[in-house]
Write an enzyme that holds these catalytic residues in place. Structure first.
Site, PDB file in Angstrom:
ATOM      1  N   HIS A   1       5.142   0.861   7.587  1.00 21.15           N
ATOM      2  CA  HIS A   1       6.583   1.079   7.123  1.00 21.15           C
ATOM      3  C   HIS A   1       7.394   0.948   8.450  1.00 21.15           C
ATOM      4  O   HIS A   1       7.561   1.915   9.075  1.00 21.15           O
ATOM      5  CB  HIS A   1       6.626   2.251   6.533  1.00 21.15           C
ATOM      6  CG  HIS A   1       6.120   2.388   5.155  1.00 21.15           C
ATOM      7  ND1 HIS A   1       4.900   2.959   4.971  1.00 21.15           N
ATOM      8  CD2 HIS A   1       6.696   2.406   3.967  1.00 21.15           C
ATOM      9  CE1 HIS A   1       4.640   3.119   3.688  1.00 21.15           C
ATOM     10  NE2 HIS A   1       5.545   2.403   3.077  1.00 21.15           N
TER      11      HIS A   1
ATOM     12  N   ALA B   1      -9.084  -1.399  -3.019  1.00 20.20           N
ATOM     13  CA  ALA B   1      -7.622  -0.931  -2.816  1.00 20.20           C
ATOM     14  C   ALA B   1      -6.655  -1.872  -3.521  1.00 20.20           C
ATOM     15  O   ALA B   1      -5.544  -1.346  -3.838  1.00 20.20           O
ATOM     16  CB  ALA B   1      -7.182  -0.624  -1.217  1.00 20.20           C
TER      17      ALA B   1
END
Length: 534
Positions: A251, A451
């Site tokens: 992020h 994932a």
């Protein structure tokens, strides 16, 4: 003035001309020839007449600028000197010599003037340097005072809260008041064309280049023109946004650019400017840029479980997304960064509400709720219905926010590594603090393949399939890469499973060999003591 003016004082010489006293004044910068001509004129003799000066006791005086001064009581006598007739050649030589002498005299005078000017400039430069040091000290004092005021204001506005962690950093919110200095890159036609496509490689660009690309998008979409955005304010706002993204593995500002570039490409790919107003396009682009501002690198689950300042402030309701919105409008509240300064109050209210709605929609905890609402509207979707349009905009920003797997594999796969690194940092911290750990974040339980497969299969593909119903062009450009990505990770999982199975067998054989040998020896001894029946 003193010594500076005395060097320019003229010299006075008194001449005795047939019993009449004549005063002659000249500057020290005159040469001998000029002075002699001056004396000839004073005595009524033709110019260029060779003369001699005699004192009262008939001593000869040299005619030059340094000749001794006299007074009215001791005037010099002027006597013409009889000279022989000289040849033209000698006259020419004398003329040349006179010119050379005059040039030398002028050169010496220029050098003297240069020296005086240089000295004067040195004095001025020293004075300017001293004044400059004073200015620097004053500016430093101003800067220190400003920092102290900001710190005091921050302390006064800070609320004592029994939270375990605080992720706020108000210092970053102060925009740069000068014109941003990042270079304005001239984008090539190839870059401009590639920028409009989902296949754009976001890893090739430095932060300054990404800022220039974002600036280009606002100009290219006509937003700067239609909303009278000051170009300097746009650059300053983009730079302030950049400064308020943290250096997290995932992020970060590059993720912000990635999401915004995908939104920009969807505008062109799906012809959104034909479906939405320019204000809607402005909201979509600006929300994409601001959607993860000041992300701390720990998700909402951690914020709530750790009872952080953000979770307490926003009552456990989308704490990160609410924080992103707050930071976005704190930046826009600065006049230096307000790209909406020319928008009327009612227009700004609509922009603000639109941005808040879209940024809050990026909370994945609301994914099922938003998808169910959108699917209901899809049966009879109406572009003239504001509620339908709002849901579509929410879906669009969600698509862009998690669109990495839409990109080519070599662009998308590094993002998985970045995301897992951020997940593992959080799970390690949760373990150390005794907080619950999500299995998909645990480095001991998750792999890259596991994932991604579930996320692509149950989140990405269904969402993009729904969008494809409104925009069929999305299937080939965005949905097909998702199918290919799912196949890639399923193959990777099969390979991982095969490797694990092989490893288990190897370990089993290695650990079981001594035990089997012992059992065989025991069986042999038993057979020797007990013969089989006949």
């Amino acid at each position: 003035m003193g010594a500076g003016s005395s060097s320019y004082r003229p010299k006075a010489i008194y001449l005795d001309i047939d019993g009449r006293i004549q005063k002659v004044v000249f500057s020290k910068y005159c040469n001998s020839s000029d002075i002699m001509d001056l004396f000839c004129i004073a005595t009524g003799l033709p110019r260029n007449t060779t003369i001699s000066l005699l004192t009262t006791d008939d001593a000869m005086v040299s005619i030059d600028p340094t000749m001794p001064a006299n007074s009215e009581r001791t005037p010099y006598k002027v006597r013409p000197v009889a000279v022989k007739q000289v040849s033209e050649r000698e006259e020419l030589i004398q003329g040349v010599l006179a010119q050379v002498a005059e040039q030398f005299s002028r050169a010496f005078k220029i050098n003297e003037l240069k020296a005086e000017v240089a000295n004067h400039l040195a004095v001025l430069e020293k004075r300017v340097e001293l004044e400059g040091l004073k200015v620097v000290e004053i500016e430093k004092c101003k800067s220190d005072i400003k920092k102290m005021r900001e710190e005091l204001a921050a302390r006064n506005s800070r609320t004592n809260c029994p939270c375990k962690y605080s992720f706020l950093d108000n210092k970053k919110l102060t925009p740069r008041r000068d014109v941003p200095t990042y270079p304005k890159y001239l984008l090539s036609p190839e870059t401009i064309e590639a920028l409009r496509k989902p296949t754009f490689d976001v890893w090739l660009w430095e932060p300054n280049e990404m800022l220039s690309c974002l600036e280009h998008m606002y100009h290219d979409l006509g937003l700067v023109r239609d909303f009278s955005i000051n170009p300097i304010t746009l650059r300053r706002w983009l730079l302030c946004v950049h400064d308020n993204y943290r250096n997290n593995p995932f992020h970060n500002f590059r993720h912000c650019f990635c999401v915004t570039q995908m939104m920009y490409s969807m505008v062109w790919l799906c012809g959104l400017q034909e479906k939405f107003s320019q204000m809607d396009i402005l909201v979509l682009m600006t929300a994409a840029i601001c959607h993860d501002l000041d992300h701390p690198g720990y998700n909402n689950t951690y914020q709530i479980n750790a009872r952080t300042e953000l979770a307490v402030r926003y009552n456990d309701i989308s704490p990160l997304e609410n924080h992103h919105c707050a930071i976005a409008f704190q930046i826009l509240a600065r006049p230096e960064c307000n790209i909406f300064a020319s928008v009327p109050p009612e227009g700004f209210r609509q922009i603000r509400q639109g941005m808040i709605t879209l940024i809050l929609a990026t909370d994945m905890a609301r994914h099922a709720e938003i998808m169910d609402s959108f699917k209901e509207k899809m049966e009879n979707f109406d572009y003239s219905n504001e509620e339908h349009l709002t849901l579509l905009k929410m879906i669009l920003i969600k698509c862009c926010d998690i669109s990495n797997e839409v990109r080519p594999m070599e662009v998308a796969e590094p993002w998985v590594d970045c995301l897992l690194e951020e997940y593992f940092m959080q799970s390690d911290r949760e373990k150390s603090e005794g907080l619950p750990v999500a299995p998909f974040m645990d480095r001991d339980k998750v792999t890259k393949a596991t994932a991604q497969i579930g996320f692509i299969k149950f989140v990405l593909i269904p969402m993009f399939e729904t969008v494809t119903k409104l925009f069929p062009v999305v299937e080939e450009t965005m949905l097909r890469p998702l199918w290919e990505s799912r196949e890639h990770y399923e193959e990777l999982k099969q390979l991982d499973d095969a490797m694990k199975e092989l490893q288990k067998k190897t370990e089993s054989l290695t650990s079981g060999a001594p035990e089997n040998t012992t059992e065989k020896n025991r069986d042999a001894k038993d057979s020797e003591g007990h013969s089989p029946p006949n």
